[in-house]
Design a protein around this motif. Sequence first.
Motif, mmCIF file in Angstrom:
data_model
loop_
_atom_site.group_PDB
_atom_site.id
_atom_site.type_symbol
_atom_site.label_atom_id
_atom_site.label_comp_id
_atom_site.label_asym_id
_atom_site.label_seq_id
_atom_site.Cartn_x
_atom_site.Cartn_y
_atom_site.Cartn_z
ATOM 1 N N ARG A 160 0.821 -1.220 0.000
ATOM 2 C CA ARG A 160 0.000 0.000 0.000
ATOM 3 C C ARG A 160 0.852 1.266 0.000
ATOM 4 O O ARG A 160 0.524 2.252 -0.676
ATOM 5 C CB ARG A 160 -0.939 0.003 1.225
ATOM 6 N N LYS A 161 1.942 1.272 0.740
ATOM 7 C CA LYS A 161 2.796 2.455 0.811
ATOM 8 C C LYS A 161 3.361 2.802 -0.564
ATOM 9 O O LYS A 161 3.323 3.955 -0.998
ATOM 10 C CB LYS A 161 3.936 2.223 1.809
ATOM 11 N N GLY A 167 0.873 4.232 -11.082
ATOM 12 C CA GLY A 167 -0.454 4.048 -11.624
ATOM 13 C C GLY A 167 -0.929 2.663 -11.231
ATOM 14 O O GLY A 167 -0.213 1.672 -11.430
ATOM 15 N N ILE A 168 -2.103 2.560 -10.610
ATOM 16 C CA ILE A 168 -2.594 1.301 -10.051
ATOM 17 C C ILE A 168 -3.707 0.741 -10.930
ATOM 18 O O ILE A 168 -4.605 1.466 -11.366
ATOM 19 C CB ILE A 168 -3.100 1.505 -8.611
ATOM 20 N N ASN A 189 -8.658 5.226 0.691
ATOM 21 C CA ASN A 189 -9.017 3.816 0.848
ATOM 22 C C ASN A 189 -9.134 3.176 -0.539
ATOM 23 O O ASN A 189 -10.010 3.525 -1.321
ATOM 24 C CB ASN A 189 -10.352 3.698 1.592
ATOM 25 N N ILE A 190 -8.219 2.244 -0.822
ATOM 26 C CA ILE A 190 -8.250 1.566 -2.121
ATOM 27 C C ILE A 190 -8.371 0.048 -1.935
ATOM 28 O O ILE A 190 -7.894 -0.736 -2.758
ATOM 29 C CB ILE A 190 -7.016 1.917 -2.982
ATOM 30 N N ASP A 191 -9.027 -0.356 -0.861
ATOM 31 C CA ASP A 191 -9.190 -1.792 -0.591
ATOM 32 C C ASP A 191 -9.871 -2.517 -1.746
ATOM 33 O O ASP A 191 -9.580 -3.697 -2.016
ATOM 34 C CB ASP A 191 -9.997 -2.007 0.696
ATOM 35 N N ALA A 192 -10.772 -1.823 -2.439
ATOM 36 C CA ALA A 192 -11.499 -2.450 -3.547
ATOM 37 C C ALA A 192 -10.591 -2.751 -4.733
ATOM 38 O O ALA A 192 -10.993 -3.474 -5.651
ATOM 39 C CB ALA A 192 -12.653 -1.546 -3.986
ATOM 40 N N LYS A 207 1.997 -7.646 -0.674
ATOM 41 C CA LYS A 207 1.870 -6.923 -1.945
ATOM 42 C C LYS A 207 0.484 -7.197 -2.524
ATOM 43 O O LYS A 207 0.250 -8.217 -3.164
ATOM 44 C CB LYS A 207 2.975 -7.337 -2.902
ATOM 45 N N GLU A 208 -0.415 -6.254 -2.290
ATOM 46 C CA GLU A 208 -1.830 -6.480 -2.585
ATOM 47 C C GLU A 208 -2.360 -5.680 -3.773
ATOM 48 O O GLU A 208 -3.525 -5.821 -4.144
ATOM 49 C CB GLU A 208 -2.668 -6.118 -1.350
ATOM 50 N N TYR A 209 -1.504 -4.837 -4.371
ATOM 51 C CA TYR A 209 -1.966 -3.968 -5.459
ATOM 52 C C TYR A 209 -1.062 -4.126 -6.670
ATOM 53 O O TYR A 209 0.105 -4.507 -6.552
ATOM 54 C CB TYR A 209 -1.985 -2.513 -4.995
#
Length: 432
Positions: A160-161, A167-168, A189-192, A207-209
Amino acid sequence: MPIDEEPRVLAIILGGGKGTRLYPLTKERSKPAVAFGGKYRIVDIPISNCINSGYKKIYLLTQFNSASLHLHITKSYNFDRFSGGFVEILAAEQTLEHSGWYEGTADAVRKNFIHFKTQKPTHYIILSGDQLYKMDLRAFMNEHIRSGAEITIATTAVNRKDASGFGIMKIDENNNVTQFMEKPKPDMNIDAWKIPQEARGSLPKEKEYLASMGIYIFNAKTMEDMLGGENEKYTDFGKEILPLAIGKKKINSYIFDGYWEDIGTIRSFYDANIALCGPNPEFDFVGYQKQPIYTHMRNLPPSKINSADVNHSLLSEGCIITDAKIEKSVIGVRSIIKEGTKLSGVIMMGADYYDSEEEINEFKKEGKPFTGIGKNCQISNTIIDKNAKIGDNCKIGITGCKYEDGDHGAFYSADGIIVIRKDAVIPSGTEI
């Protein structure tokens, strides 16, 4: 296109803009032409990835300080007449249709369609000229064709950091890109946008994104559609063209889980070089002998080491090192290091030439230092650009002095790193 039908691929390497974040290394050269790893240039990385993947039709788009880059390309990449391969620089040019500079990544490609179309490509691979990675581009292409995508974006998983610097991409369980967000703020909040479990594979939990690597594959017709017509006002792939294509074109994410590093700043450039000195670096030139990193063959003599203590360092060819202590440093071609000198955490880019006897005699008369590093110097946390002349008894990067980022005459300070300029003359006894 069926996966067993060989695509006609053009590789396009984007040379970047003015390279202000790498200044002063980019004062007289473009970013891709900056020396890296002792004997290479940054541009050798994407070019070698292309060659090792079997893609030998390569265009390099640049417009700033391209003379050094052009010379390196001319000396380094010569294909035989039967291969049909080439590495060609396309600098910004004035034509009857276009009179300005490249205004962005997409604009640079658009203005060169006249050159690209003569090759009748079925696909374009767009690569960055200032990244450090090793990717099998053929596997990337095969996945693009298998998925039936019109555009595929290479992505890397980030936490997240780090997501705030990229660009995500938001993808579904089939790796289809459904949304794009440019550099989300840290408190957003970008949990979605987390990677779906079905697409995660063996990615690290933290690493979730998915971040765009700035590496893309376009079907040729899709590229022409997205850059033509009413879209001609859009100049950048990441900020404009790709977000515009979402919902209109089938776009896939190719998740790359290997080593990848953006080396566009002085700090990231320094860290990436020094990391090469470790016993098992993530990016290892030695480990890539089956798929080597190519560069200019200089035919220099072997390095001559006269009783030196060298630890965890890279030494390039043509060096002469006498009674010196070197640790965790990268030493470039034709580097001369004299007696009693100690280097720690130094990137020395070397020299384009050896001083002649006449020059040495003249320097002696004038009391000027020779090309290289003189006697009894202590240097740390420093990048020494090419052809620098550092006299005896100099102390650089060890004095405890803290400098503001910016120009300080013969040297430059950035992120705590001292950069000795190309061709700089540092008199004996200097302390920085």
